[in-house]
Design an enzyme around this catalytic site. Structure first.
Site, mmCIF file in Angstrom:
data_model
loop_
_atom_site.group_PDB
_atom_site.id
_atom_site.type_symbol
_atom_site.label_atom_id
_atom_site.label_comp_id
_atom_site.label_asym_id
_atom_site.label_seq_id
_atom_site.Cartn_x
_atom_site.Cartn_y
_atom_site.Cartn_z
ATOM 1 N N TYR A 59 14.577 113.294 -43.728
ATOM 2 C CA TYR A 59 14.391 113.922 -42.543
ATOM 3 C C TYR A 59 15.230 114.483 -41.518
ATOM 4 O O TYR A 59 16.190 113.451 -41.358
ATOM 5 C CB TYR A 59 13.546 112.709 -41.597
ATOM 6 N N LYS A 81 12.192 117.242 -44.393
ATOM 7 C CA LYS A 81 11.302 117.323 -43.378
ATOM 8 C C LYS A 81 12.337 118.391 -42.300
ATOM 9 O O LYS A 81 13.208 117.571 -41.690
ATOM 10 C CB LYS A 81 10.946 116.173 -42.910
#
Length: 304
Positions: free
Chosen positions: A136, A164
């Site tokens: 992320y 992400k």
């Protein structure tokens, strides 16, 4: 289950009862609606899932319940957002034991690690598990950027497979593809940039408002990837006022209110968060209810 990191992965909210306990029936209702709409995986225990205020025992309950509910149709991904490397490794082991099929991994929390520290953190967790991992990358909210130089080191770990992408710089999709080709699957993590990044080559979308509007979210993804841009854009333009709710510090309250209005959740949150009141609640309700009143008719996107 190997994970194909593409398509729509909701960052799922955690449902609570009025007694501040997990509301598993409501959780299950939303999850089944998501599956019916065509999502490709579900992420538990992220920021939108109020990870900072749920216990490890609750995370276990949610993960096991989700694994049971999806019945192998889609992968359950558990988020890890810890301050200590040892605790992140422990959480990765627990996720595997609970039946999760993948991990979403943030940089260390509460300490702004430098590039060397960030890379070593990710490497340590990746080396400790066989689960596939999505990194992320959100320097706006978490103050640590996962740079191209770090990703260059992470290539050596075959289970680090996806990103992400939440830098809020759409050009980063092009940078990543230019540097690494298809080595990392890229999923947009910012609702208001999703269609733009998918056109640039992102493989999917880790969504927030999908929790309340799963069909519209999946339709945008499917139509965009099928090259039916005008149809996707018409839905996306309708969706944008809702998607902007994802950018606010109160995104949890806003999205949970949207879930409630859409019949897929409730606005109950866990303290220190408080449910919306007064002018703010009226203003956000107007955005949500106006969108619901003008909800577009969707084409047969599931056949694409």
């Amino acid at each position: 289950m190997a994970i194909e990191w593409k398509g729509i992965f909701p960052a799922f909210t955690t449902k609570f009862t009025a007694a501040d306990e997990l509301d598993l029936p409501l959780f299950g209702k939303n999850l089944q609606a998501q599956i019916a709409a065509g999502i490709d995986g579900v992420i538990l225990g992220g920021s939108l899932g109020e990870a900072s205020v749920i216990t490890t025992a609750e995370k276990e309950t949610l993960t096991k319940y989700a694994v049971e509910q999806v019945a192998g149709k889609i992968p359950v991904v558990m988020n890890i957002a810890e301050g200590a490397t040892a605790e992140a490794i422990r959480q990765a082991k627990l996720a595997a034991a609970w039946g999760a099929k993948g991990l979403m991994l943030l940089p260390p929390m509460r300490y702004k690690s430098d590039e060397r520290e960030t890379a070593e953190y990710f490497k340590a967790v990746a080396a400790s598990t066989e689960l596939p991992i999505m990194i992320y990358n959100n320097p706006v909210d978490y103050k640590v950027e996962v740079t191209l130089a770090i990703f260059d080191q992470l290539q050596a770990y075959s289970n680090i497979q996806a990103v992400k992408e939440s830098t809020r710089d759409v050009s980063n999709v092009t940078r990543m593809i230019s540097r690494f080709g298809d080595r990392f699957s890229l999923l947009c993590g910012v609702d208001t940039l999703a269609m733009e990044e998918m056109i640039l080559g992102a493989n999917g979308w880790v969504g927030g408002l999908v929790c309340a509007f799963p069909a519209e979210t999946v339709a945008i993804y499917k139509l965009t990837k099928a090259g039916r841009i005008a149809e996707a854009l018409a839905i996306y333009r309708w969706f944008l006022p809702l998607l902007e709710l994802d950018l606010h510090p109160k995104l949890v309250q806003y999205i949970k209110l949207a879930e409630q209005q859409a019949g897929l959740g409730s606005e109950l949150v866990r303290a220190p968060r408080l449910a919306l009141v007064g002018e703010e609640r009226t203003r956000i309700l107007k955005v949500i209810d106006s969108a619901i009143a003008t909800r577009p008719v969707l084409p047969d996107y599931l056949s694409l």
